[in-house]
Design a protein around this motif. Structure first.
Motif, mmCIF file in Angstrom:
data_model
loop_
_atom_site.group_PDB
_atom_site.id
_atom_site.type_symbol
_atom_site.label_atom_id
_atom_site.label_comp_id
_atom_site.label_asym_id
_atom_site.label_seq_id
_atom_site.Cartn_x
_atom_site.Cartn_y
_atom_site.Cartn_z
ATOM 1 N N VAL A 9 -4.377 32.912 -16.437
ATOM 2 C CA VAL A 9 -4.646 31.589 -15.862
ATOM 3 C C VAL A 9 -4.133 31.531 -14.434
ATOM 4 C CG1 VAL A 9 -4.055 29.138 -15.985
ATOM 5 C CG2 VAL A 9 -4.702 30.349 -18.059
ATOM 6 N N LEU A 10 -2.880 31.944 -14.224
ATOM 7 C CA LEU A 10 -2.293 31.886 -12.890
ATOM 8 C C LEU A 10 -2.993 32.827 -11.925
ATOM 9 C CD1 LEU A 10 1.482 31.577 -13.762
ATOM 10 C CD2 LEU A 10 0.015 29.831 -12.752
ATOM 11 N N SER A 11 -3.369 34.017 -12.381
ATOM 12 C CA SER A 11 -4.086 34.966 -11.520
ATOM 13 C C SER A 11 -5.393 34.356 -11.039
ATOM 14 C CB SER A 11 -4.366 36.267 -12.263
ATOM 15 O OG SER A 11 -3.167 36.906 -12.594
ATOM 16 N N SER A 12 -6.088 33.711 -11.947
ATOM 17 C CA SER A 12 -7.342 33.059 -11.597
ATOM 18 C C SER A 12 -7.124 31.948 -10.574
ATOM 19 C CB SER A 12 -7.997 32.497 -12.852
ATOM 20 O OG SER A 12 -9.097 31.705 -12.516
ATOM 21 N N LEU A 13 -6.071 31.165 -10.780
ATOM 22 C CA LEU A 13 -5.784 30.067 -9.857
ATOM 23 C C LEU A 13 -5.372 30.580 -8.482
ATOM 24 C CD1 LEU A 13 -3.889 27.701 -12.281
ATOM 25 C CD2 LEU A 13 -6.176 27.377 -11.338
ATOM 26 N N GLU A 30 0.488 30.553 4.069
ATOM 27 C CA GLU A 30 0.796 30.541 2.640
ATOM 28 C C GLU A 30 -0.179 29.657 1.859
ATOM 29 O OE1 GLU A 30 4.980 30.044 1.772
ATOM 30 O OE2 GLU A 30 5.414 30.477 3.878
ATOM 31 N N ALA A 31 -0.832 30.250 0.891
ATOM 32 C CA ALA A 31 -1.788 29.515 0.061
ATOM 33 C C ALA A 31 -1.056 28.782 -1.055
ATOM 34 C CB ALA A 31 -2.818 30.467 -0.534
ATOM 35 N N ILE A 32 -1.590 27.642 -1.421
ATOM 36 C CA ILE A 32 -1.055 26.844 -2.527
ATOM 37 C C ILE A 32 -1.907 27.142 -3.751
ATOM 38 C CG2 ILE A 32 -0.651 24.523 -3.395
ATOM 39 C CD1 ILE A 32 -0.566 23.612 -0.452
ATOM 40 N N ALA A 33 -1.264 27.435 -4.860
ATOM 41 C CA ALA A 33 -1.987 27.626 -6.113
ATOM 42 C C ALA A 33 -2.252 26.243 -6.687
ATOM 43 C CB ALA A 33 -1.166 28.468 -7.075
ATOM 44 N N GLU A 34 -3.510 25.902 -6.861
ATOM 45 C CA GLU A 34 -3.898 24.592 -7.369
ATOM 46 C C GLU A 34 -4.688 24.712 -8.658
ATOM 47 O OE1 GLU A 34 -6.001 22.930 -3.912
ATOM 48 O OE2 GLU A 34 -4.365 21.471 -3.810
ATOM 49 N N ILE A 35 -4.641 23.629 -9.409
ATOM 50 C CA ILE A 35 -5.460 23.502 -10.607
ATOM 51 C C ILE A 35 -6.131 22.130 -10.531
ATOM 52 C CG2 ILE A 35 -3.560 22.594 -12.030
ATOM 53 C CD1 ILE A 35 -4.800 24.218 -14.391
ATOM 54 N N SER A 36 -7.409 22.081 -10.814
ATOM 55 C CA SER A 36 -8.139 20.814 -10.757
ATOM 56 C C SER A 36 -8.026 20.089 -12.097
ATOM 57 C CB SER A 36 -9.612 21.057 -10.429
ATOM 58 O OG SER A 36 -10.253 21.688 -11.527
ATOM 59 N N VAL A 37 -8.348 18.818 -12.083
ATOM 60 C CA VAL A 37 -8.355 18.036 -13.320
ATOM 61 C C VAL A 37 -9.363 18.651 -14.301
ATOM 62 C CG1 VAL A 37 -8.797 15.758 -14.332
ATOM 63 C CG2 VAL A 37 -7.633 15.930 -12.115
ATOM 64 N N THR A 38 -10.482 19.089 -13.800
ATOM 65 C CA THR A 38 -11.496 19.727 -14.644
ATOM 66 C C THR A 38 -10.937 20.991 -15.293
ATOM 67 O OG1 THR A 38 -13.247 18.852 -13.237
ATOM 68 C CG2 THR A 38 -13.826 20.717 -14.657
ATOM 69 N N ARG A 98 5.612 27.717 -20.797
ATOM 70 C CA ARG A 98 4.445 26.872 -20.504
ATOM 71 C C ARG A 98 4.042 26.981 -19.034
ATOM 72 N NH1 ARG A 98 6.367 21.101 -22.488
ATOM 73 N NH2 ARG A 98 8.309 21.869 -21.601
ATOM 74 N N LEU A 99 2.799 26.679 -18.775
ATOM 75 C CA LEU A 99 2.293 26.561 -17.418
ATOM 76 C C LEU A 99 2.924 25.315 -16.799
ATOM 77 C CD1 LEU A 99 0.252 27.316 -15.157
ATOM 78 C CD2 LEU A 99 -1.408 25.880 -16.351
ATOM 79 N N VAL A 100 3.472 25.428 -15.591
ATOM 80 C CA VAL A 100 4.084 24.285 -14.909
ATOM 81 C C VAL A 100 3.069 23.720 -13.915
ATOM 82 C CG1 VAL A 100 5.959 23.484 -13.412
ATOM 83 C CG2 VAL A 100 6.413 25.205 -15.179
ATOM 84 N N ILE A 101 2.716 22.451 -14.125
ATOM 85 C CA ILE A 101 1.769 21.764 -13.243
ATOM 86 C C ILE A 101 2.525 20.663 -12.517
ATOM 87 C CG2 ILE A 101 -0.359 20.424 -13.097
ATOM 88 C CD1 ILE A 101 -1.245 21.790 -15.729
ATOM 89 N N LEU A 102 2.630 20.802 -11.204
ATOM 90 C CA LEU A 102 3.323 19.817 -10.371
ATOM 91 C C LEU A 102 2.305 18.814 -9.855
ATOM 92 C CD1 LEU A 102 5.230 22.483 -8.260
ATOM 93 C CD2 LEU A 102 6.168 21.183 -10.183
ATOM 94 N N TYR A 103 2.732 17.561 -9.751
ATOM 95 C CA TYR A 103 1.823 16.578 -9.168
ATOM 96 C C TYR A 103 2.586 15.517 -8.386
ATOM 97 C CZ TYR A 103 2.877 13.142 -12.856
ATOM 98 O OH TYR A 103 3.502 12.252 -13.699
ATOM 99 N N SER A 126 -0.131 23.387 -8.418
ATOM 100 C CA SER A 126 -0.160 21.997 -7.959
ATOM 101 C C SER A 126 -1.460 21.363 -8.446
ATOM 102 C CB SER A 126 -0.099 21.977 -6.430
ATOM 103 O OG SER A 126 -0.269 20.666 -5.923
ATOM 104 N N LEU A 127 -1.358 20.136 -8.953
ATOM 105 C CA LEU A 127 -2.558 19.430 -9.406
ATOM 106 C C LEU A 127 -3.356 18.988 -8.182
ATOM 107 C CD1 LEU A 127 -4.199 18.268 -11.776
ATOM 108 C CD2 LEU A 127 -2.827 16.179 -11.563
ATOM 109 N N GLU A 128 -4.530 19.548 -8.040
ATOM 110 C CA GLU A 128 -5.392 19.242 -6.903
ATOM 111 C C GLU A 128 -5.735 17.752 -6.877
ATOM 112 O OE1 GLU A 128 -9.921 20.351 -5.565
ATOM 113 O OE2 GLU A 128 -8.818 21.792 -6.779
ATOM 114 N N GLY A 129 -5.430 17.100 -5.785
ATOM 115 C CA GLY A 129 -5.724 15.675 -5.641
ATOM 116 C C GLY A 129 -4.691 14.762 -6.267
ATOM 117 N N GLY A 130 -3.679 15.341 -6.929
ATOM 118 C CA GLY A 130 -2.574 14.569 -7.492
ATOM 119 C C GLY A 130 -2.992 13.590 -8.579
#
Length: 147
Positions: A9-13, A30-38, A98-103, A126-130
């Motif tokens: 999951v993290l590699s993909s992100l 430096e790139a930010i690793a993000e995850i979207s709500v989708t 667990r996966l840590v999702i910051l928002y 980081s949760l994209e768009g918070g």
């Protein structure tokens, strides 16, 4: 098995973040690793168990913002505590495997927190768009269905 899944999951992100060139304002290196709500919804649908078992959401906003609205029962760990280093071990302990999702509100502060935690050896996204993006897709009234 759990660790291998999160590595994928993290590699993909990270790859998505690198391709998109998502960086903090003023720091194009430096790139930010993000995850979207989708992507979060897809993760919840694809994996067994509840979202709370799979991921730890951490709110990095202020106590005043947290009091107004938050994602499920996510703990409040303000960005200032992460920047000072005082919250690093607490996050490590809370996360487990667990996966840590910051928002935050829109994704800027959680992006800063994500980079600090990465430097401390804690893998996060980081949760994209918070929470703003979260609430556009997932109203508070239906959120419990995910958790």
């Amino acid at each position: 098995m759990q660790t291998k899944r999160w590595i994928l999951v993290l590699s993909s992100l990270y790859l998505s973040a690198a391709i998109a060139g998502c960086a903090l304002p003023g720091n194009s290196q430096e790139a930010i690793a993000e995850i979207s709500v989708t992507q979060v919804r897809q993760l919840a649908a694809d994996q067994p168990g509840t979202l709370a078992e799979q991921a730890l959401f951490i709110d990095v906003r202020t106590p005043q913002e947290y009091a107004r609205d938050r994602i499920a029962e996510s703990p409040l760990i303000p960005l200032a505590e992460i920047e000072s280093g005082e919250a690093i071990e607490k996050i490590r302990q809370l996360a487990g495997d667990r996966l840590v999702i910051l928002y935050c509100f829109s994704g800027v502060r959680s992006g800063i927190a994500q980079q600090i935690l990465e430097q401390a050896g804690i893998e996060t996204v980081s949760l994209e768009g918070g929470i703003q993006a979260w609430r556009k897709t997932i109203p508070a009234t239906t959120e419990a269905n995910l958790f």
